[in-house]
Enzyme design. Structure first.
Site, mmCIF file in Angstrom:
data_model
loop_
_atom_site.group_PDB
_atom_site.id
_atom_site.type_symbol
_atom_site.label_atom_id
_atom_site.label_comp_id
_atom_site.label_asym_id
_atom_site.label_seq_id
_atom_site.Cartn_x
_atom_site.Cartn_y
_atom_site.Cartn_z
ATOM 1 C CG HIS A 137 -5.936 -2.484 8.766
ATOM 2 N ND1 HIS A 137 -6.059 -1.215 9.293
ATOM 3 C CD2 HIS A 137 -4.597 -2.749 8.805
ATOM 4 C CE1 HIS A 137 -4.861 -0.763 9.609
ATOM 5 N NE2 HIS A 137 -3.961 -1.668 9.330
ATOM 6 C CG ASP B 176 -0.351 -0.561 2.462
ATOM 7 O OD1 ASP B 176 0.884 -0.559 2.559
ATOM 8 O OD2 ASP B 176 -1.098 -0.999 3.351
ATOM 9 C CG ASN C 253 -9.073 -1.886 11.937
ATOM 10 O OD1 ASN C 253 -8.128 -2.497 11.446
ATOM 11 N ND2 ASN C 253 -9.541 -0.768 11.417
ATOM 12 C CD GLU D 93 -8.899 0.704 7.874
ATOM 13 O OE1 GLU D 93 -8.824 -0.292 8.622
ATOM 14 O OE2 GLU D 93 -8.295 1.760 8.115
HETATM 15 C C1 F6R Z 1 1.412 -1.720 6.060
HETATM 16 C C2 F6R Z 1 0.052 -2.267 6.126
HETATM 17 C C3 F6R Z 1 -0.729 -2.299 7.381
HETATM 18 C C4 F6R Z 1 0.112 -2.608 8.628
HETATM 19 C C5 F6R Z 1 -0.758 -2.600 9.872
HETATM 20 C C6 F6R Z 1 0.066 -2.818 11.116
HETATM 21 O O1 F6R Z 1 1.925 -1.815 4.756
HETATM 22 O O2 F6R Z 1 -0.422 -2.663 5.119
HETATM 23 O O3 F6R Z 1 -1.730 -3.273 7.261
HETATM 24 O O4 F6R Z 1 0.729 -3.833 8.474
HETATM 25 O O5 F6R Z 1 -1.409 -1.366 9.973
HETATM 26 O O6 F6R Z 1 0.919 -1.738 11.294
HETATM 27 P P1 F6R Z 1 2.080 -1.754 12.388
HETATM 28 O O7 F6R Z 1 3.031 -2.807 11.977
HETATM 29 O O8 F6R Z 1 2.688 -0.385 12.320
HETATM 30 O O9 F6R Z 1 1.429 -2.042 13.687
#
Ligand code: F6R
Length: 244
Positions: free
Chosen positions: A138, A68, A136, A143
């Site tokens: 994701h 992303d 959550n 989301e």
């Molecule tokens: C990042 C992504 C997100 C993160 C998730 C966890 O490329 O796609 O899904 O993996 O938000 O983020 P952290 O590792 O910062 O807790």
């Protein structure tokens, strides 16, 4: 099939997950990796950099596709995922820039960018997709409520995700972009195998849901339970604290 590996802490998580990724690259030096940003994979990337510096592995023929990218952040912004990946991995190994791919949020026609990224993904097979997990549930920036059939799409980030990510933006939620472009769940599920890493108390609820909850679009990571290949989850004690 979900293979669950519980580790002590972030350091052990980085080593164990790093070994899995290293093994993939050694076994297939021209493999295609799906990569993630955020806090969870930073230690793992450091592990790969250390292995590269010791001469144990080369990224010369590795291709990467990131999950992303934020909208409305120039690539050179330190918190763009383009910058993140270069700072935390690409600048320190022998990967070829032409083999690095991230969804582009540049230009006016984001739908076209989405289509181009999905087309590119559909031409390759991702051998190993690395994922973090949102509090959550994701994955990527899909989301809760995102269709399991989704391909690369522009999403509105939830308040919860923006709050969680404010730590990268001077703790100011107003600086966190409101939109992002992300691989869809279908793109993620097309990978041959998946490696999900989770660390810390903030992930305990999500890991509990992943293990015990139903498969539902309200909890995007639950799609992984239907993945036909191996999904390895490496989670530390704090992330596992709600599990029996
Ligand atoms: C990042 C992504 C997100 C993160 C998730 C966890 O490329 O796609 O899904 O993996 O938000 O983020 P952290 O590792 O910062 O807790």
């Amino acid at each position: 099939m979900i293979k669950f590996i519980k580790v002590k802490d972030y350091q052990e998580l980085s080593k164990v997950a790093g070994e899995i990724m290293l093994h993939q690259i050694k076994e297939k030096p021209n493999c295609v990796l799906g990569l993630a940003t955020g806090s969870s994979p930073v230690g793992l990337y450091q592990y790969l950099i250390d292995a590269y510096k010791k001469g144990e592995v080369s990224f010369k023929n590795v291709k990467t596709y990131n999950l992303d990218e934020y909208c409305d952040l120039p690539r050179e912004h330190p918190e763009s995922y383009y910058s993140f990946m270069h700072t935390n991995l690409f600048n320190h190994v022998d990967i070829e820039e032409e083999n690095v791919h991230l969804p582009s949020s540049l230009g006016k026609d984001l739908q076209k960018n989405c289509q181009e990224y999905s087309d590119a993904l559909n031409k390759v097979t991702v051998d190993l997709q690395l994922l973090g997990i949102g509090a959550n549930g994701h994955i990527g920036f899909n989301e809760p409520g995102t269709s399991f059939e989704s391909e690369t799409l522009v999403v509105t980030l939830t308040e919860k995700t923006r709050k969680d990510n404010a730590r990268f933006f001077d703790n100011d939620i107003n600086q966190v972009p409101t939109h992002a472009i992300t691989m869809g769940i279908k793109n993620i599920m097309n990978a041959k195998s998946v490696l999900l890493v989770a660390s810390g108390k903030n992930k305990a609820e999500a890991i509990y849901q992943l293990v015990n909850g139903p498969v539902t679009e309200e909890f995007p990571a639950s799609a992984l339970k239907k993945h036909p290949g191996v999904v390895t989850v490496v989670a530390d004690e704090e992330a596992c604290s709600l599990l029996k």
